[in-house]
Scaffold this active site. Structure first.
Site, mmCIF file in Angstrom:
data_model
loop_
_atom_site.group_PDB
_atom_site.id
_atom_site.type_symbol
_atom_site.label_atom_id
_atom_site.label_comp_id
_atom_site.label_asym_id
_atom_site.label_seq_id
_atom_site.Cartn_x
_atom_site.Cartn_y
_atom_site.Cartn_z
ATOM 1 N N CYS A 78 -76.957 -53.779 -8.315
ATOM 2 C CA CYS A 78 -75.986 -55.281 -8.654
ATOM 3 C C CYS A 78 -74.659 -54.892 -8.138
ATOM 4 O O CYS A 78 -74.182 -55.391 -7.752
ATOM 5 C CB CYS A 78 -76.278 -55.602 -9.457
ATOM 6 S SG CYS A 78 -74.687 -56.403 -10.314
ATOM 7 N N CYS A 81 -71.188 -53.417 -12.500
ATOM 8 C CA CYS A 81 -70.823 -52.579 -13.416
ATOM 9 C C CYS A 81 -70.460 -51.529 -12.622
ATOM 10 O O CYS A 81 -71.771 -50.931 -13.156
ATOM 11 C CB CYS A 81 -71.897 -52.946 -14.657
ATOM 12 S SG CYS A 81 -71.644 -54.032 -15.462
ATOM 13 N N CYS A 158 -78.194 -60.479 -18.140
ATOM 14 C CA CYS A 158 -76.579 -60.054 -17.973
ATOM 15 C C CYS A 158 -75.970 -59.297 -18.504
ATOM 16 O O CYS A 158 -75.604 -59.922 -19.502
ATOM 17 C CB CYS A 158 -75.358 -60.413 -17.025
ATOM 18 S SG CYS A 158 -73.941 -59.247 -16.256
ATOM 19 N N GLN A 282 -58.390 -66.648 -18.229
ATOM 20 C CA GLN A 282 -59.363 -66.035 -18.258
ATOM 21 C C GLN A 282 -60.412 -65.688 -18.486
ATOM 22 O O GLN A 282 -60.691 -65.660 -19.218
ATOM 23 C CB GLN A 282 -57.782 -64.726 -18.844
ATOM 24 C CG GLN A 282 -56.874 -64.729 -18.632
ATOM 25 C CD GLN A 282 -56.912 -63.873 -17.053
ATOM 26 O OE1 GLN A 282 -57.162 -63.283 -16.526
ATOM 27 N NE2 GLN A 282 -55.219 -63.369 -16.804
ATOM 28 N N ASP A 380 -48.568 -64.420 -12.371
ATOM 29 C CA ASP A 380 -49.592 -64.112 -12.598
ATOM 30 C C ASP A 380 -50.213 -64.307 -11.261
ATOM 31 O O ASP A 380 -51.432 -65.488 -10.895
ATOM 32 C CB ASP A 380 -50.123 -64.516 -13.949
ATOM 33 C CG ASP A 380 -51.749 -64.217 -13.611
ATOM 34 O OD1 ASP A 380 -51.756 -63.622 -13.170
ATOM 35 O OD2 ASP A 380 -52.287 -64.649 -14.348
ATOM 36 N N CYS A 407 -53.841 -58.148 -11.434
ATOM 37 C CA CYS A 407 -55.223 -58.256 -11.766
ATOM 38 C C CYS A 407 -54.988 -57.751 -10.952
ATOM 39 O O CYS A 407 -56.691 -56.377 -10.446
ATOM 40 C CB CYS A 407 -56.620 -59.014 -11.846
ATOM 41 S SG CYS A 407 -55.958 -60.124 -9.850
#
Length: 452
Positions: A78, A81, A158, A282, A380, A407
């Site tokens: 995937c 992660c 997930c 978020q 932002d 971010c």
């Protein structure tokens, strides 16, 4: 220089923002995915460029103390992660270093760095998931795309998503396969069902199911609505989003509510928030509240100030500050998000907030000409950072403080550097982990007008 297919043993001494380990072979930096700082690894060189190379792990000779057992069956396929193979403590150290390095090395700045804010929950924290659909062995499946590809890795469970999302996915997939609904093929542009898109209020528990389709198939989905609402009491909204374009952009412009309300509600920083399919919200609510609390701490409004909230989304940041401000002026380019922001203000009896739709730079420029003179600006921006026009307009507005939430520490450092050249000191930076186990990290930056 190392050569392609060369096998060597080296120690991993660092991690990149993309989650790859870094070692040196014959004096050249080599990037090796799936490694941890402190690993002694046997590495095969697979690509050599002018100043760096890429390798893959053949064997871990001596594992790093930071290594932990991976518990996800599709972790390597995937690619979501990137940091699941190291402890969360090591992950926070890595992300803190990424933030600090961005501002000191890329930005050439010397702010005070506050303690990194790690997350209390590292699993099942996401309130939003978008699953592309594909056909495998004649059956509809959903999942995530492998890194740098459109090759689908089938997943319904997930570890980052609420467990109920997996149950809903299996119900929808079962219906698609039973009714033989066609699945979209991005190479030909044929087929109907494109994505399954789920949202959930972290505090309210309310769930929205959004089915992204190529054309209106509301009649074929009516029985699915009954099945879902009978099976999952927390579903409050089922929406069909129509995206007829041959594109990899997930959502189209048209939404049709098939069942329930057009939106779901949640609570953010004590305010009730309305969330539509197209609203920015978020994805980690609990950590976002800590992020916004840090932004409020940096902003330190005294009740008499006008605050401009650029790239405001559904208004969550500005509304969290409204009680301590004279006025909030929000700007956002997505019309549905602006409508959400207006309704969020109304439902929370916040009368000192107004929201405008359009490009942040353009709208803010017009507001400035109309006499809007903010004492403070909260910004932002998306991952690419602020446009040059927005940076120029912020500086021209000359607020006494700027609070940036980003971010992408690299673009935040770039924009902070630009503002530092326009009369602002970069005072404080705090890294915040909104996306545990992934390579992403957020930061909050405080800038103040240089009195000198």
């Amino acid at each position: 220089m190392p050569e392609k297919n060369q096998v060597c043993t080296a120690e991993i001494t660092g991690l990149t923002a993309e989650g790859s380990g870094v070692c040196r072979v014959d004096g050249m930096a080599v990037f090796v995915p799936g490694t941890a700082v402190g690993d002694m690894a046997e590495i095969k060189i697979v690509k050599v460029l002018k100043s760096y190379a890429f390798g893959i792990v053949e064997r871990i000779v001596t594992p790093s103390p930071d290594r932990v057992e991976n518990t996800c069956s599709v972790y390597k396929q995937c690619g979501g992660c990137l940091l699941r193979h190291i402890s969360y403590e090591a992950e926070c150290r890595t992300k803190d270093s990424i933030v600090r390095d961005a501002f000191t090395r890329i930005g050439g700045l010397t702010p005070e760095f506050d303690s990194f804010l790690g997350a209390e929950a590292t699993e099942h924290y996401r309130n939003k998931a978008q699953y592309p659909l594909a056909i495998r062995d004649g059956k509809a499946v959903c999942g995530f795309y492998a890194p740098r590809s459109h090759r689908l890795v089938p997943v319904t469970d997930c570890a980052l998503q609420p467990e109920v999302f997996g149950e809903i996915l299996r119900t929808v997939l079962g219906y698609i396969n039973e009714k033989k609904l066609s699945v979209y093929d991005e190479t030909t542009g044929s087929g109907i069902m494109r994505h399954i898109y789920l949202r959930r209020g972290a505090h309210s528990g309310e769930i929205m199911v959004c089915l992204v389709v190529r054309k209106d198939v509301s009649r074929q989905l009516s029985a699915l609505c009954r099945l879902l609402t009978e099976s999952f009491a927390d579903i409050k909204s089922i929406v069909m989003n129509i995206n007829p374009r041959k594109t990899n952009v997930i959502l189209g412009d048209s939404c049709v509510t098939l069942w329930g309300s057009d939106t779901i509600s949640d609570t953010m920083c004590g305010n009730t928030v309305e969330i539509s399919p197209l609203s920015f919200y978020q994805v980690n609510t609990l950590q976002a509240e800590r992020l916004y609390a840090k932004a409020l701490e940096y902003a330190a409004p005294d009740g008499s100030e006008v605050i401009a909230d650029l790239y405001c989304g559904a208004g969550t940041i500005g509304l969290s500050m409204a009680e301590k401000a004279a006025k909030i002026v929000g700007v956002e380019i997505i019309p549905q998000a602006v409508e959400n922001a207006k309704r969020n203000a109304q439902s929370n009896n916040i009368t000192n907030a107004e929201f405008h739709c359009g490009d942040a730079g353009e709208v803010f420029g017009k507001l400035r000409k109309q006499g809007c003179a903010p004492d403070m600006i909260v910004v932002d921006p998306p991952r690419k950072g602020c446009s040059q026009e927005t940076v120029d307009l912020i500086a021209e507005a000359s607020p006494k403080r700027i609070v940036m939430i980003s971010c992408n520490p690299a673009t935040a450092a770039r924009d902070a550097k630009l503002l530092s050249e326009k009369g602002y000191s970069v005072d404080k930076v705090c890294g915040v982990d909104l996306f545990p186990r992934t390579g992403h990290v957020e930061c909050v930056v405080l800038m103040s007008r240089d009195k000198a």
